[in-house]
Motif scaffolding. Sequence first.
Motif, PDB file in Angstrom:
ATOM      1  N   GLN A 139       1.212  -0.701  -0.056  1.00 30.93           N
ATOM      2  CA  GLN A 139      -0.221   0.156  -0.122  1.00 30.93           C
ATOM      3  C   GLN A 139       0.940   1.293  -0.055  1.00 30.93           C
ATOM      4  O   GLN A 139       0.434   2.535  -0.199  1.00 30.93           O
ATOM      5  CB  GLN A 139      -1.256  -0.075   1.177  1.00 30.93           C
ATOM      6  CG  GLN A 139      -2.037  -0.974   1.616  1.00 30.93           C
ATOM      7  CD  GLN A 139      -2.744  -0.876   0.156  1.00 30.93           C
ATOM      8  OE1 GLN A 139      -3.802   0.170  -0.543  1.00 30.93           O
ATOM      9  NE2 GLN A 139      -2.530  -2.020  -0.885  1.00 30.93           N
ATOM     10  N   SER A 140       2.669   0.999   0.053  1.00 31.25           N
ATOM     11  CA  SER A 140       2.782   2.237   0.265  1.00 31.25           C
ATOM     12  C   SER A 140       4.045   2.380  -1.271  1.00 31.25           C
ATOM     13  O   SER A 140       4.330   3.573  -1.107  1.00 31.25           O
ATOM     14  CB  SER A 140       4.024   2.380   1.087  1.00 31.25           C
ATOM     15  OG  SER A 140       4.673   1.072   0.579  1.00 31.25           O
ATOM     16  N   LYS A 141       3.594   1.552  -1.927  1.00 34.34           N
ATOM     17  CA  LYS A 141       4.090   1.423  -3.365  1.00 34.34           C
ATOM     18  C   LYS A 141       3.168   2.737  -4.515  1.00 34.34           C
ATOM     19  O   LYS A 141       2.627   2.704  -4.245  1.00 34.34           O
ATOM     20  CB  LYS A 141       3.575   0.359  -4.378  1.00 34.34           C
ATOM     21  CG  LYS A 141       4.502  -1.033  -3.420  1.00 34.34           C
ATOM     22  CD  LYS A 141       5.849  -0.608  -3.668  1.00 34.34           C
ATOM     23  CE  LYS A 141       6.771  -2.469  -3.123  1.00 34.34           C
ATOM     24  NZ  LYS A 141       8.084  -2.632  -2.519  1.00 34.34           N
ATOM     25  N   PRO A 142       4.667   3.267  -5.097  1.00 35.45           N
ATOM     26  CA  PRO A 142       3.923   4.158  -5.540  1.00 35.45           C
ATOM     27  C   PRO A 142       2.811   3.664  -7.542  1.00 35.45           C
ATOM     28  O   PRO A 142       2.317   2.031  -7.458  1.00 35.45           O
ATOM     29  CB  PRO A 142       4.832   4.709  -6.372  1.00 35.45           C
ATOM     30  CG  PRO A 142       5.736   3.876  -6.158  1.00 35.45           C
ATOM     31  CD  PRO A 142       5.576   3.255  -5.321  1.00 35.45           C
ATOM     32  N   CYS A 143       2.074   4.256  -7.719  1.00 33.78           N
ATOM     33  CA  CYS A 143       1.626   3.858  -8.614  1.00 33.78           C
ATOM     34  C   CYS A 143       0.727   4.482  -9.648  1.00 33.78           C
ATOM     35  O   CYS A 143       1.379   6.001  -9.263  1.00 33.78           O
ATOM     36  CB  CYS A 143      -0.066   3.096  -7.976  1.00 33.78           C
ATOM     37  SG  CYS A 143      -1.079   4.710  -7.558  1.00 33.78           S
ATOM     38  N   THR A 144       0.528   4.448 -10.724  1.00 31.76           N
ATOM     39  CA  THR A 144       0.402   5.240 -11.652  1.00 31.76           C
ATOM     40  C   THR A 144      -1.628   4.242 -12.036  1.00 31.76           C
ATOM     41  O   THR A 144      -1.633   4.111 -11.525  1.00 31.76           O
ATOM     42  CB  THR A 144       0.878   5.336 -12.938  1.00 31.76           C
ATOM     43  OG1 THR A 144       0.901   3.723 -13.350  1.00 31.76           O
ATOM     44  CG2 THR A 144       2.471   5.693 -12.700  1.00 31.76           C
ATOM     45  N   ASP A 145      -2.463   5.458 -12.918  1.00 23.97           N
ATOM     46  CA  ASP A 145      -3.301   5.075 -14.067  1.00 23.97           C
ATOM     47  C   ASP A 145      -3.257   4.300 -14.780  1.00 23.97           C
ATOM     48  O   ASP A 145      -3.067   4.330 -15.449  1.00 23.97           O
ATOM     49  CB  ASP A 145      -4.121   6.609 -13.983  1.00 23.97           C
ATOM     50  CG  ASP A 145      -4.360   7.636 -12.801  1.00 23.97           C
ATOM     51  OD1 ASP A 145      -4.726   6.625 -11.842  1.00 23.97           O
ATOM     52  OD2 ASP A 145      -4.810   9.067 -12.979  1.00 23.97           O
ATOM     53  N   ILE A 146      -4.297   3.191 -14.232  1.00 24.74           N
ATOM     54  CA  ILE A 146      -4.254   2.404 -15.130  1.00 24.74           C
ATOM     55  C   ILE A 146      -5.420   1.811 -15.344  1.00 24.74           C
ATOM     56  O   ILE A 146      -6.077   1.994 -14.156  1.00 24.74           O
ATOM     57  CB  ILE A 146      -2.776   1.059 -14.624  1.00 24.74           C
ATOM     58  CG1 ILE A 146      -2.984   0.269 -13.481  1.00 24.74           C
ATOM     59  CG2 ILE A 146      -1.643   1.252 -15.128  1.00 24.74           C
ATOM     60  CD1 ILE A 146      -4.198  -0.347 -13.281  1.00 24.74           C
ATOM     61  N   GLU A 147      -5.787   0.986 -16.137  1.00 25.79           N
ATOM     62  CA  GLU A 147      -7.731   0.755 -16.405  1.00 25.79           C
ATOM     63  C   GLU A 147      -6.716  -1.302 -17.177  1.00 25.79           C
ATOM     64  O   GLU A 147      -6.230  -1.553 -18.229  1.00 25.79           O
ATOM     65  CB  GLU A 147      -7.963   1.185 -17.251  1.00 25.79           C
ATOM     66  CG  GLU A 147      -8.702   2.703 -16.645  1.00 25.79           C
ATOM     67  CD  GLU A 147      -9.061   2.302 -15.238  1.00 25.79           C
ATOM     68  OE1 GLU A 147     -10.278   1.128 -14.927  1.00 25.79           O
ATOM     69  OE2 GLU A 147      -8.695   3.241 -14.316  1.00 25.79           O
ATOM     70  N   SER A 148      -7.874  -2.389 -16.600  1.00 24.16           N
ATOM     71  CA  SER A 148      -7.190  -3.298 -17.115  1.00 24.16           C
ATOM     72  C   SER A 148      -7.535  -3.087 -18.643  1.00 24.16           C
ATOM     73  O   SER A 148      -9.102  -2.918 -19.110  1.00 24.16           O
ATOM     74  CB  SER A 148      -8.560  -3.806 -15.750  1.00 24.16           C
ATOM     75  OG  SER A 148      -8.426  -5.526 -16.979  1.00 24.16           O
TER      76      SER A 148
END
Length: 166
Positions: A139-148
Amino acid sequence: ANRVALIEVDRDREKEKITYRDLHQRSKHFDFALQEQGFSRNDKLSIIMSNQSKWIITAVGLFLSNGTLIPLDYKLSPQDQLKLLTHSESKFLVIEYPLWKRMVGVDTDHVLKNIKVFVTDAPYTEKFAANTFHWETSQSKPCTDIESTAGRDEVACIVYSSGTGG
């Protein structure tokens, strides 16, 4: 986005309300953690957990990764769970700490050695093997907007019912 999607309850006490925005964000964090561990499209991930919000967050994150969900009954014996992990060809596992401890104790065939494992609710002082991680760290990992981008013919979930568990 601001409406409540999940309510985490401990016995009769409400612990947390999770909005749809929060659910999506947390799921993206888990998706990123999977990608970081080499998750590939259509890889299989088993979940062995009781009914809780982390189960849903994990599943949605998996679907964002275009993976296949294998929900396994947390009430099965660790030996049966290990057999189903092998049969399903799961490459990843999300499991609660007490269930993981029991499973590690009976894994004489070293099934877990070949699976990347995310353990929930483990003490932060718990030292894991190289292929095992604290779920909460995801839950602390960075993330980007992605969609399946899953297609209509891809398998989303494989269910082992009580009749197929043997």
